[in-house]
Scaffold this motif. Structure first.
Motif, mmCIF file in Angstrom:
data_model
loop_
_atom_site.group_PDB
_atom_site.id
_atom_site.type_symbol
_atom_site.label_atom_id
_atom_site.label_comp_id
_atom_site.label_asym_id
_atom_site.label_seq_id
_atom_site.Cartn_x
_atom_site.Cartn_y
_atom_site.Cartn_z
ATOM 1 N N ALA A 35 -6.673 3.216 2.262
ATOM 2 C CA ALA A 35 -5.477 2.553 2.395
ATOM 3 C C ALA A 35 -5.794 1.408 3.481
ATOM 4 C CB ALA A 35 -4.250 3.426 2.815
ATOM 5 N N LYS A 52 -7.786 -1.394 2.145
ATOM 6 C CA LYS A 52 -6.863 -2.263 1.351
ATOM 7 C C LYS A 52 -6.073 -3.308 2.142
ATOM 8 C CE LYS A 52 -3.384 -2.620 -2.116
ATOM 9 N NZ LYS A 52 -2.432 -1.904 -2.894
ATOM 10 N N THR A 93 0.984 -1.253 -0.073
ATOM 11 C CA THR A 93 0.034 -0.039 -0.073
ATOM 12 C C THR A 93 0.832 1.179 0.109
ATOM 13 O OG1 THR A 93 -1.570 -1.272 1.319
ATOM 14 C CG2 THR A 93 -1.969 1.106 1.061
#
Length: 249
Positions: free
Chosen positions: A124, A127, A85
């Motif tokens: 973020a 994810k 990420t």
């Protein structure tokens, strides 16, 4: 690199920017989020490369333009060690397309407000949570050789050694070579293995202890009696984990 700060969360984060004020602003915003854990800062791309390889942070905020080694240089140097990420941060919008092509999740254009930052952080976190939910360490690894396919149990592996684009799995007196990088294996095998050297990861359950060598350096001693050198960059996280594992519940 500044000393890491730790919140109550579990998401480890690295902030990379050559401007101290920019790093500090991001760090302060991150500390307000309860899901963020350790936060580290790097003032250069070269420093960030070493930290990412050693710490493997969950989330990286990466400045595009830095002296000598910019954000894209960092990603190129990391190769297969790329963080999962990445959020690029820059004052220039002309790099946006290249950033997304390089695998960035988001692109923060300076100056950005708190709301824009929070949207990027929320993406973020989503994810990272998705990856954690679907990630499962393999129980067996396939080893191919001419005329046969062998499956070895991950729990039986004592340690793994890098050999260019290959990895050597050491299981007792046997050694099996597979076409996988050490970084790929470390990521897939999860927390049951720990890196002790740039070219070595070991099965944590196979560690008997640490031993100080005559050279002044430490070595991991496995239950099999094998001794493996510990590089200085990995000594602290190894010691912390060993200490944590031996602490009373």
């Amino acid at each position: 690199m500044t000393a890491s700060e730790r919140g109550g969360g579990t998401i480890s984060t690295l902030v990379v920017d050559d401007e101290a004020l920019a790093r500090r602003n991001l760090t302060l915003l991150l500390r307000d989020d309860p899901d963020i854990g350790a936060i580290e800062e790097c003032a250069s791309g070269a420093e960030a490369i070493a930290v990412i390889r050693q710490r493997k942070p969950d989330l990286v905020f990466l400045d595009v333009q830095m002296p000598e080694c910019g954000g894209f240089d960092v990603l190129e140097s990391l190769g297969t060690d790329l963080p999962r990420t990445i959020i690029f941060v820059t004052a220039h919008d002309e790099h946006a397309l290249r950033a997304f092509e390089a695998g960035a999740l988001d692109y923060l254009l300076k100056p950005f407000d708190d709301a824009r930052f929070m949207r990027a952080l929320a993406r973020a976190k989503e994810k990272i949570a998705h990856y954690a939910a679907h990630r499962q360490a393999p129980r067996r690894i396939a080893v191919k050789s001419p005329g046969r396919l062998l499956f070895v149990d991950v729990a039986d592996i004592d340690w793994v050694e890098a050999a260019s684009y290959y990895a050597c799995l050491h299981i007792g007196r046997e050694t099996h070579v597979i076409r996988r990088t050490l970084s790929e294996l470390e990521r897939d095998l999860g927390e049951s293995f720990i890196r002790i050297h740039r070219s070595t990861i070991v099965n944590f359950e196979r560690i008997r202890g640490l031993e100080l060598q005559s050279s002044g350096e430490y070595a991991v001693v496995l239950r099999s009696g094998v001794e493996l050198p510990v590089s200085r960059g990995y000594r602290k996280p190894l010691h912390e984990r060993l200490t944590s594992a031996s602490a009373p519940a």
